[in-house]
Write a protein that holds these residues in place. Structure first.
Motif: not given
Length: 62
Positions: A3, A6-7, A9-11, A13-14
């Motif tokens: 998790d 994944a977090a 990675g999301l940061v 991407v944004i």
């Protein structure tokens, strides 16, 4: 750990969407941050932490 990665990675991407899609806006925001008082940045950061923890808490509770 999955998790957390994944977090992160999301940061990324944004951040990439902002810098890649709107580079002029990213420069403008960076200039604005430089002119802000330290207390305003600190309060904004602490508020972002609180909102982020709240979102994670709500999502994990579902």
């Amino acid at each position: 750990m999955q998790d957390f990665l994944a977090a992160i990675g999301l940061v990324l991407v944004i951040e990439g969407l902002i810098y890649g899609g709107f580079p002029a806006l990213a420069r403008k925001l960076a200039a604005e941050v430089l002119s802000m008082p330290e207390n305003v940045l600190r309060i904004g950061g602490l508020l972002a932490i609180a909102v982020g923890v709240g979102i994670v808490w709500l999502v994990r509770g579902l």
